[in-house]
Design a protein around this motif. Structure first.
Motif, mmCIF file in Angstrom:
data_model
loop_
_atom_site.group_PDB
_atom_site.id
_atom_site.type_symbol
_atom_site.label_atom_id
_atom_site.label_comp_id
_atom_site.label_asym_id
_atom_site.label_seq_id
_atom_site.Cartn_x
_atom_site.Cartn_y
_atom_site.Cartn_z
ATOM 1 N N THR A 29 0.836 -1.207 0.000
ATOM 2 C CA THR A 29 0.000 0.000 0.000
ATOM 3 C C THR A 29 0.870 1.255 0.000
ATOM 4 O O THR A 29 0.543 2.226 -0.684
ATOM 5 C CB THR A 29 -0.980 0.036 1.194
ATOM 6 N N LYS A 30 1.969 1.231 0.731
ATOM 7 C CA LYS A 30 2.879 2.390 0.746
ATOM 8 C C LYS A 30 3.559 2.577 -0.605
ATOM 9 O O LYS A 30 3.705 3.694 -1.085
ATOM 10 C CB LYS A 30 3.940 2.224 1.835
ATOM 11 N N ARG A 31 3.985 1.498 -1.213
ATOM 12 C CA ARG A 31 4.693 1.574 -2.503
ATOM 13 C C ARG A 31 3.771 1.994 -3.645
ATOM 14 O O ARG A 31 4.201 2.686 -4.561
ATOM 15 C CB ARG A 31 5.310 0.222 -2.861
ATOM 16 N N THR A 32 2.524 1.551 -3.614
ATOM 17 C CA THR A 32 1.627 1.766 -4.750
ATOM 18 C C THR A 32 0.572 2.840 -4.527
ATOM 19 O O THR A 32 0.014 3.352 -5.496
ATOM 20 C CB THR A 32 0.883 0.456 -5.101
ATOM 21 N N GLY A 33 0.256 3.120 -3.278
ATOM 22 C CA GLY A 33 -0.837 4.046 -2.995
ATOM 23 C C GLY A 33 -2.204 3.388 -3.105
ATOM 24 O O GLY A 33 -3.230 4.047 -3.017
ATOM 25 N N ILE A 34 -2.222 2.085 -3.287
ATOM 26 C CA ILE A 34 -3.477 1.334 -3.379
ATOM 27 C C ILE A 34 -3.831 0.836 -1.982
ATOM 28 O O ILE A 34 -2.995 0.283 -1.287
ATOM 29 C CB ILE A 34 -3.327 0.139 -4.348
#
Length: 132
Positions: free
Chosen positions: A10-15
């Motif tokens: 979630t941190k890496r992708t913003g998803i």
């Protein structure tokens, strides 16, 4: 191959985590590895797929269309015509939306100009009240 837990993804992708789970449920993400305790562990292949999904969403493809594109991505040589057709269809849709937006822009500009010159009432509200 690196392993990433859902929080790191979630941190890496913003998803969001909920969206990741939803993508898995829809089959956009396949065979997400799990630990013995059931914790999802994503790999670089999953991150690549997520990046593809995000780019396709930015191009206004629906999740159903993205699922088709992902299938085509797995076998690009046999999917060329399908990808072209789907992309042409999307482009046609975007062009239609642009025409609608241009019409809306002209209409709103006209209403603003009418409002500047009006002494009584509000042409903007009156314009919205009129039937098409």
């Amino acid at each position: 191959m690196a392993g990433y837990r859902i929080g790191e993804v979630t941190k890496r992708t913003g998803i969001s985590a909920d969206t990741l789970r939803y993508y898995e449920k829809l089959g956009l993400l396949r065979d997400v590895r799990r630990t013995a305790s059931g914790v999802r562990v994503y790999d670089d292949r999953d991150l690549s797929r997520l990046g593809f999904i995000q780019r396709a969403k930015a191009m206004n493809f629906s999740l159903e269309e993205i699922a088709q594109l992902l299938e085509m991505r797995d076998d690009p040589q046999h999917a060329r015509e399908q990808v072209r057709w789907l992309t042409r269809h999307k482009l046609d849709s975007v062009e239609a939306q642009l025409q609608q937006l241009e019409t809306l822009r002209r209409e709103l500009t006209l209403l603003l100009n009418l409002c500047r010159g009006a002494e009584d009432g509000c042409p903007i509200l009156e314009g919205m009240d009129q039937q098409q």
